[in-house]
Scaffold this active site. Structure first.
Site, PDB file in Angstrom:
ATOM      1  N   TYR A 141       0.860  -1.178   0.000  1.00 33.57           N
ATOM      2  CA  TYR A 141       0.000   0.000   0.000  1.00 33.57           C
ATOM      3  C   TYR A 141       0.896   1.227   0.000  1.00 33.57           C
ATOM      4  CZ  TYR A 141      -3.408   3.493   1.609  1.00 33.57           C
ATOM      5  OH  TYR A 141      -4.211   4.607   1.738  1.00 33.57           O
ATOM      6  N   ASP A 236       9.367   2.984  -0.575  1.00 27.27           N
ATOM      7  CA  ASP A 236       8.350   3.591   0.274  1.00 27.27           C
ATOM      8  C   ASP A 236       8.649   3.179   1.711  1.00 27.27           C
ATOM      9  OD1 ASP A 236       6.193   4.368   1.733  1.00 27.27           O
ATOM     10  OD2 ASP A 236       4.682   3.560   0.355  1.00 27.27           O
ATOM     11  N   LYS A 264       4.490   9.144   8.622  1.00 31.60           N
ATOM     12  CA  LYS A 264       4.248   8.531   9.924  1.00 31.60           C
ATOM     13  C   LYS A 264       5.220   9.018  11.022  1.00 31.60           C
ATOM     14  CE  LYS A 264       1.251   5.123   8.076  1.00 31.60           C
ATOM     15  NZ  LYS A 264       1.205   4.174   6.992  1.00 31.60           N
TER      16      LYS A 264
HETATM   17  C1  PLP Z   1       0.521   4.738   5.600  1.00 35.70           C
HETATM   18  C2  PLP Z   1       1.285   4.487   4.370  1.00 35.70           C
HETATM   19  C3  PLP Z   1       1.240   5.370   3.280  1.00 35.70           C
HETATM   20  C4  PLP Z   1       0.279   6.520   3.223  1.00 35.70           C
HETATM   21  O1  PLP Z   1       0.521   7.490   4.183  1.00 35.70           O
HETATM   22  P1  PLP Z   1      -0.678   8.479   4.587  1.00 35.70           P
HETATM   23  O2  PLP Z   1      -0.026   9.461   5.504  1.00 35.70           O
HETATM   24  O3  PLP Z   1      -1.733   7.632   5.233  1.00 35.70           O
HETATM   25  O4  PLP Z   1      -1.166   9.108   3.331  1.00 35.70           O
HETATM   26  C5  PLP Z   1       2.081   5.145   2.223  1.00 35.70           C
HETATM   27  N1  PLP Z   1       2.920   4.092   2.209  1.00 35.70           N
HETATM   28  C6  PLP Z   1       2.991   3.222   3.223  1.00 35.70           C
HETATM   29  C7  PLP Z   1       3.963   2.092   3.166  1.00 35.70           C
HETATM   30  C8  PLP Z   1       2.147   3.369   4.321  1.00 35.70           C
HETATM   31  O5  PLP Z   1       2.168   2.450   5.298  1.00 35.70           O
END
Ligand code: PLP
Length: 423
Positions: A141, A236, A264
């Site tokens: 994701y 990511d 995060k």
């Molecule tokens: C949470 C998450 C996102 C998205 O971040 P948001 O601040 O919720 O938009 C993107 N990549 C990964 C791996 C994530 O866990």
């Protein structure tokens, strides 16, 4: 107010009663807990019940909730104004810390969410290469931007939807989703259309199909084929950055992506994201380059203050200590499941872990999907009723913070023993 009433009221005025689908308890049943406050490893719901928290706001709260230094930093910043729409020294201080921590990052652009970071990374890769196709991995994701909502993990996987209405088919066709950990599939795809490939984006440790570590050689293959085909490799690290190590997965492995997405933890619980990479890549962004990206609240002073305070506390912590605690937790879980004869797999990387109810190894989305989600739902409810707050879905990571203690782990395992006995 009672939880059911709160949820009913929320559902009247907020779609599904929640502002992010993963919070809705859809796959486990019942009402989501409305949280009133939190401190350390504990969250307290609107009825005054306390829980040991393994959600950590889905990753950010690695220091635990309401860490005094983070709260003080936010208070101080708030007294000086909450947003100026002009550059601040805090943004330099934040960028410096990220650059110092991440080997592959020389410049940083701050944004307000992980979604914005990955969306910008994809646009940058397309802008630089002049190509349109991207490769991602099923069950990963990367936020909810159009190009990335194809066979995505987390809430998308939980709700069982392959993509999303509203994403133009012609755009989705530019995204190829391959099985995680399948280096041969990547080589094959790049062999077929490498000339059209702008980038490969990957969670270097997958967290959004539950935790799935990369197998030996997988990320190395991604590095090799992107370099050979003239496309960009995007890590990511929105979850893993400052979670698996101060400096993310790339510090542990030495594999240098072209672009790194963060979020995060670097916001200390405030809305934030960041995109980083080598200077010549990052300078393609406006205003030095032609690839446009902007944000009214980007580099927000409160988010910078919370993030900087979080990173400065983290820098003094021993990741080995938290890792040992989580290992103890996972070993304990494993012993209890084994004693009850419950098929299980526990995947753990540092302080992120997932309990899968399947006997087979979990290496990609297909194997993760073999987990008995109905059993998970009953286990989840058993734990919740004893004050243990797990992520309300199978395809998520559990997180332990530096605020968790050995006593929290003992209490969690005692609750687990009872929950299993009642299954
Ligand atoms: C949470 C998450 C996102 C998205 O971040 P948001 O601040 O919720 O938009 C993107 N990549 C990964 C791996 C994530 O866990």
């Amino acid at each position: 107010m009672e939880m059911e009433n709160l949820f009913a009221e929320a559902q009247n005025i907020i779609p599904g009663g929640v502002n992010s689908p993963v919070r809705a308890f859809r796959s486990v049943g019942g009402s989501p807990r409305f949280i009133r406050e939190a401190a350390g490893a504990t969250v307290i719901d609107a009825e005054g019940r306390t829980y040991i928290d393994y959600v950590a706001s889905w990753g950010p709260m690695i220091l635990g909730h309401s860490h005094p230094e983070v709260v003080a930093a936010i208070r101080e910043a708030a007294g000086k104004g909450t947003s100026y729409g002009a550059p601040t020294e805090g943004e330099i201080a934040m960028a410096r810390r990220i650059v110092a921590a991440f080997p592959a990052v020389e410049m940083v652009r701050m944004v307000s969410s992980g979604t914005e970071a990955t969306m910008t990374a994809i646009r940058l890769a397309r802008g630089i290469t002049g190509r349109e196709k991207i490769i991602k991995f099923t069950g990963c994701y990367h936020g909810h931007a159009d190009s990335l909502l194809v066979k995505a993990g987390s809430g998308v996987a939980t709700l069982g939807i392959p993509g999303s209405p509203g994403v133009p088919r012609r755009l989705a066709e530019l995204t190829l989703s391959l099985p995680y950990n399948d280096a041969d599939a990547v080589r094959d795809a790049v062999g077929r259309f490498g000339d059209d490939l702008a980038c490969i984006i990957v969670e270097p440790v997958a967290g959004n199909m539950g935790v799935v570590p990369p197998q030996q050689g997988f990320l190395e293959t991604l590095r090799e084929v992107t370099r050979a085909s003239g496309s960009l490799l995007i890590f990511d690290e929105v979850i893993t950055g400052f979670r698996v190590a101060y400096g993310g997965w790339q510090t542990l492995t030495g594999i240098a992506p072209d672009l790194t997405c963060l979020g995060k933890i670097i916001g200390g619980g405030l809305p934030v994201g960041a995109l980083g990479g080598r200077r010549e890549v990052m300078e393609h962004l406006a205003p030095t380059g032609p690839v446009y990206q902007a944000g009214t609240l980007s580099g927000n002073p409160l988010a910078m203050a919370a993030g900087i305070a979080t990173l400065d506390v983290l820098k003094r912590q021993s990741y080995g200590q938290i890792d040992r605690l989580v290992q103890e937790l996972c070993t304990g879980y494993g012993e209890l499941f084994t004693r009850r004869g419950i098929p299980h797999r526990i995947n753990r990387v540092g302080s992120m872990f997932t309990l899968f109810f399947t006997a087979g190894e979990v290496t990609d989305f297909v194997s993760a999907s073999r987990s008995d989600t109905e059993l998970f739902a009953r286990f989840f409810q058993g734990m919740l009723s004893q004050g243990i707050y797990l992520a309300p879905a199978q395809f998520e990571a559990g997180f332990v913070s530096f605020a968790h203690t050995a006593r929290d782990i003992d209490r969690t395992l005692a609750a687990c023993a009872k929950a299993l006995a009642a299954l």
